[in-house]
Write an enzyme that holds these catalytic residues in place. Structure first.
Site, mmCIF file in Angstrom:
data_model
loop_
_atom_site.group_PDB
_atom_site.id
_atom_site.type_symbol
_atom_site.label_atom_id
_atom_site.label_comp_id
_atom_site.label_asym_id
_atom_site.label_seq_id
_atom_site.Cartn_x
_atom_site.Cartn_y
_atom_site.Cartn_z
ATOM 1 N N SER A 60 -25.599 -34.964 16.265
ATOM 2 C CA SER A 60 -25.456 -34.884 14.811
ATOM 3 C C SER A 60 -24.493 -33.781 14.427
ATOM 4 O O SER A 60 -24.389 -32.753 15.113
ATOM 5 C CB SER A 60 -26.829 -34.607 14.181
ATOM 6 O OG SER A 60 -26.703 -34.260 12.814
ATOM 7 N N TYR B 266 -34.278 -29.830 13.050
ATOM 8 C CA TYR B 266 -33.630 -31.083 13.438
ATOM 9 C C TYR B 266 -32.338 -30.794 14.197
ATOM 10 O O TYR B 266 -32.093 -31.346 15.276
ATOM 11 C CB TYR B 266 -33.333 -31.927 12.194
ATOM 12 C CG TYR B 266 -32.434 -33.103 12.461
ATOM 13 C CD1 TYR B 266 -32.879 -34.181 13.219
ATOM 14 C CD2 TYR B 266 -31.132 -33.136 11.970
ATOM 15 C CE1 TYR B 266 -32.045 -35.265 13.484
ATOM 16 C CE2 TYR B 266 -30.299 -34.215 12.212
ATOM 17 C CZ TYR B 266 -30.761 -35.272 12.971
ATOM 18 O OH TYR B 266 -29.937 -36.340 13.222
#
Length: 338
Positions: free
Chosen positions: A127, A152
């Site tokens: 990501s 995350y």
């Protein structure tokens, strides 16, 4: 080839599985159909895939080591596309254990199963969140990523480091893909595209964080799929371990390991993004300007030179075109005014 696609009921996973099956690969899609968001949308995605002759679906929890081992023992996967994960920056503040289970334990199971089965290439989702507090712009794969600002992001960076260990120790070819703000048809309900579209159609206010002073590198789903498939076909080779510069670049090494950004490389102001959604819908938005949220970054932008050099592709779908396609799907799926 026989290819495993994890997270096949997810947004990106559905599109990747369909593309691979339509080009003639045998695709096994797995997903645990978690209740993080509306399971009916996940089931509808799988229903879109089931008619494909070379696709089959299996509900499976990747954090279940025995279940993963049984799957790999039963199938002979040539390559694996690992897209399953607990997504969302803000939700990681509410339920950190979900991220440890889905993004760390499950990824360990996938890595170990790939090693044991001698899978020829593992491509996995990272990501743009890994860049965290990095101030270099646009983001380059070799920028420092040691200061994540959400759990995350930390789990996604951990995935990259774990993959390198397996590439280095066991010569397992791995490629990590840092996705930049993916949007398009069949998108996630917790992402701004669907949240804003539904609110505008309902004449409800939309929350615009950091008072709109944010920029995002919005990347259309078809561009993401093209990047995933091309990198899947491009198996990284090992370099020379005696090369003194082999480990100077964080995105590559003497091991068969690579990391690439996949982004549109054209960051857009959040208020301009809202304006384009308004134009596609033919409705005006009501803005609820909010401060920046914990875990958010102010701006993202991808340097995709490495991806283009490796596989001859760079994302290019204009944001206005992608939003129009999303709105067409949204109205067809949810109804014209939903």
């Amino acid at each position: 080839m026989t290819i495993l696609v994890t997270g096949a009921a997810g947004f990106i996973g559905m599109h990747v599985a369909r593309r691979l099956a339509e080009r003639g690969e045998t695709v096994v899609g797995v997903d645990n159909l978690s209740a993080y968001y509306d399971v009916r949308l996940k089931e509808a995605r799988v229903a879109e895939l089931r008619p494909l002759a070379r696709f089959r679906f299996e509900r499976l929890e990747l954090a279940d080591t025995a279940a993963v081992n049984a799957l790999f023992a039963r199938e002979r996967f040539d390559r694996v596309v690992h897209l399953a994960a607990q997504a969302g920056v803000r939700y990681s503040l509410q339920d950190p254990h979900a991220y440890a289970t889905s993004n760390l334990v499950a990824f360990t199971n996938v890595l170990e199963a790939c090693r044991q089965a001698k899978v020829r290439h593992l491509v996995y989702a990272s990501s743009s969140s890994v860049y965290g507090a990095n101030t270099s712009f646009p983001f380059h794969e070799d920028d420092p990523v040691d200061h994540p600002v959400s759990l995350y992001a930390a789990t996604k960076r951990a995935n990259e480091l774990m993959a390198h260990c397996y590439s280095h120790l066991y010569a397992l070819p791995t490629t990590g893909l840092r996705f930049f703000t993916v949007y398009g048809p069949w998108g996630r309900p917790d992402m701004s595209m669907m949240l804003f579209t539904k609110a505008i159609l309902a004449d409800e206010p939309i929350k615009v964080f950091n008072h709109g002073r944010m920029r995002r590198d919005f990347t259309y789903i078809d561009d993401i799929v093209e990047g995933v498939v091309r990198t899947l076909d491009h198996v990284p080779a090992a370099g020379r371990p005696d090369d003194p510069k082999a480990y100077d670049a964080p995105s590559s090494s003497a091991a068969p390991f690579r990391i690439y950004n996949i982004g549109n490389s054209q960051p857009v102001e959040l208020l301009e993004y809202v304006r384009l959604i308004e134009a596609a819908l033919g409705h005006k938005a009501k803005l609820d300007l909010q401060p920046i949220q914990p875990g958010d970054v102010v701006a993202t932008a991808a340097n995709t030179a490495a991806l283009e050099q490796a596989v001859g592709f760079r994302p290019s779908t204009p944001l206005a075109d992608g939003i129009k396609r999303y709105v067409e799907w949204h109205r067809a799926y949810y109804g014209a005014d939903a």
